[in-house]
Design a protein around this motif. Structure first.
Motif, short mmCIF file in Angstrom:
data_model
loop_
_atom_site.label_atom_id
_atom_site.label_comp_id
_atom_site.label_asym_id
_atom_site.label_seq_id
_atom_site.Cartn_x
_atom_site.Cartn_y
_atom_site.Cartn_z
N UNK A 318 0.80 -1.33 -0.12
CA UNK A 318 0.22 -0.22 0.02
C UNK A 318 1.05 1.21 0.08
N UNK A 319 2.09 0.86 0.93
CA UNK A 319 3.09 2.41 0.52
C UNK A 319 3.09 2.54 -0.73
N UNK A 333 -9.54 -1.65 6.60
CA UNK A 333 -8.05 -2.13 5.94
C UNK A 333 -6.98 -0.92 5.74
N UNK A 334 -7.34 0.44 5.30
CA UNK A 334 -5.22 1.45 5.48
C UNK A 334 -6.21 1.92 7.09
N UNK A 335 -6.41 1.81 7.73
CA UNK A 335 -6.07 2.24 9.61
C UNK A 335 -5.41 1.31 10.12
N UNK A 336 -5.43 -0.48 9.15
CA UNK A 336 -5.58 -1.20 10.18
C UNK A 336 -3.19 -1.34 9.99
N UNK A 337 -3.36 -1.02 7.83
CA UNK A 337 -1.87 -1.43 7.27
C UNK A 337 -1.43 -0.25 7.66
N UNK A 338 -2.13 0.86 8.01
CA UNK A 338 -0.66 2.04 8.08
C UNK A 338 0.50 2.45 9.27
N UNK A 339 -0.46 1.53 9.89
CA UNK A 339 0.53 1.52 11.47
C UNK A 339 1.29 0.94 11.32
N UNK A 340 2.01 0.20 10.58
CA UNK A 340 2.89 -0.93 9.83
C UNK A 340 3.86 0.10 9.72
N UNK A 341 4.64 1.32 9.14
CA UNK A 341 5.27 2.35 8.75
C UNK A 341 6.26 3.00 9.89
N UNK A 342 5.63 2.65 10.86
CA UNK A 342 6.60 2.66 12.14
C UNK A 342 7.52 1.36 12.99
N UNK A 343 7.36 0.54 12.32
CA UNK A 343 7.69 -1.05 12.61
C UNK A 343 9.22 -0.80 12.62
#
Length: 463
Positions: A318-319, A333-343
């Motif tokens: 998605x990024x 779905x976007x709110x769920x996925x977007x949290x991974x940007x800082x992993x």
């Protein structure tokens, strides 16, 4: 005579062989059913009745010559939208995905055509297949035929709806955490997650399988005889095995069966669900099986880790999208996925390792048992407009506690109806088998069909 749209595939093929029915009249009956119900159910995409009619005429001619193509020649079929069919785009349930026609049939679609199955349509799914819901940014909202205000589950949402509504006898979904079994349970149908690699798929991925969704175990077995045939494109496929799929007779006496009612994380099992599953277990015990309780063996660390890994996998895709494309993705779905940007790399890696932990936990849980029984889902279905049973994108997997381990472990597992809630919605029983024992799972499910009380009539959606 019953409506031809409600005939099983096993009965249809036998009727074709005896020249008692024609695929042409059967397909017309299914088209009439679809045209009557689909405006309310929204199960289908790329529906092509004219092409189905042509295929039915060709099948009729083959049967007249006594030369059917294969085991399901003339049987109406739907295929989940993320399984490629040549010439049809694969939007993955998401408005952000470009509509590019597929260059070739994926293995399940190819095997279906080769065996003479008549493909009526693709079935709808939520964005990227990452919801247990009929909610999608691309498709209309899929609804449960038992109650239009309820969700059919997902991600094989349209397939579950199509099976329960009688859009023909054979349907195929995909499953990476419960996406066949959950909608099967909530829609009251049979849904098999076969052993990892048993049905060739493309693209292959850890835990991901394709499998049949039907009204009867015999139809699931018939479709497995077709779908399990080899395809070199699947780099994770099992060696082909000539399994006697239609030999479903089994005596349950002496079988050791575990009863698993508490997963170790996730939603609490509702009283109605627990009682329905316990009653199913009692039927097996009364028939001579040995039932013993199974202690919780999954942990919060396991599902939280897998959640991190799946978020990271989604964000990697998605990024890369333009902002205007990202804006088209279902917000949940976007709110769920977007949290991974800082992993961190550690976050992702330790998440990935929980796949092995979950696999080992289920393997240990099965030790000493022939099969494990559990609820398919902790509760009956939920509001159709919700993305999941608790509708929280930061707690997306509380409802997959009983299904996801079999994906990570690769064991075969099936959902079959075992009762109804007070509001009339179906309750699913899950049967998990030992590694590679697909036929054993089907045989135990068929035994349960013969033991359970008479089922309620299939839902008739109000006009």
């Amino acid at each position: 005579m019953s409506d031809l749209a409600d005939f099983s595939a096993v009965d249809l093929v036998e009727a074709y062989r005896l020249r008692k029915l024609s695929p042409v009249e059967v397909v017309e009956a299914v088209i009439a059913r679809i045209d009557a119900l689909e405006p309310k159910l929204n199960a289908l995409w790329a529906y092509d009745p004219d092409e189905a009619r042509k295929a039915a005429k060709a099948s009729e001619a083959r049967w007249a010559e006594g030369e059917p193509l294969g085991a399901i020649d003339g049987a109406p079929v739907t295929i989940k939208e993320n399984i490629a069919t040549k010439g049809t785009p694969v939007p993955l349930g998401c408005a952000a995905v470009p509509l590019v026609p597929a260059a070739a049939d994926a293995p399940p679609a190819a095997r279906t055509r080769e065996a003479g199955g008549i493909i009526l349509a693709k079935t709808t799914m939520p964005d990227y297949g990452m919801l247990s819901s009929g909610l999608s940014s691309f498709h209309k909202l899929a609804r449960n035929p038992w109650d239009l205000s309820a969700s059919p589950g997902g991600s094989s949402a349209g397939a579950g709806v199509a099976a329960a509504a009688g859009y023909g006898p054979l349907h195929i979904g995909t499953d990476i955490g419960g996406s066949i079994r959950l909608p099967a349970g909530w829609c009251g149908v049979v849904g098999l997650k076969p052993s990892a690699g048993r049905i060739p798929i493309n693209p292959a991925f850890i835990g991901r399988v394709a499998g049949p969704m039907t009204r009867t175990v015999a139809d699931t077995a018939l479709y497995m005889s077709v779908l399990s045939k080899p395809d070199a494109r699947d780099t994770m496929a099992l060696p082909y095995a000539d399994i006697p799929w239609l030999d479903l007779a089994r005596d349950v006496k002496g079988l050791k069966i575990g009863l698993w009612l508490e997963a170790g994380f996730g939603q609490t099992v509702s009283e109605e669900t627990e009682q329905a599953v316990k009653q199913a277990a009692k039927l097996f015990a009364d028939a001579g099986a040995i039932l013993e309780p199974v202690a919780p063996f999954l942990t919060r660390e396991m599902i939280d880790g897998l959640d991190r890994f799946w978020r990271a996998r989604g964000w990697e895709d998605v990024s890369r999208l333009a902002p205007e494309q990202q804006a088209q993705i279902l917000p949940y779905i976007f709110d769920w996925i977007e949290t991974a940007k800082d992993f961190s790399g550690r976050d992702v890696y330790t998440g990935f390792t929980q796949i092995e932990s979950m696999r080992n936990a289920l393997h240990a849980g099965l030790t000493g048992f022939d099969f494990i029984l559990s609820p398919t889902a902790p509760t009956p279905s939920f509001p159709a407009e919700w993305a999941s049973p608790i509708n929280d994108p930061q707690k997306p997997f509380e409802h997959i506690a009983f299904t996801v381990a079999a994906n990570m472990g690769g064991q075969p597992a099936i959902s079959i109806n075992c009762g109804y809630a007070a509001n009339g919605l179906p309750i699913g029983l899950q049967i998990i088998g030992q590694p590679f024992d697909d036929i054993g799972v089907l045989r135990l499910a068929r035994a349960f069909e013969s033991l359970r009380p008479q089922q309620r009539p299939w839902p008739k959606v109000a006009a």
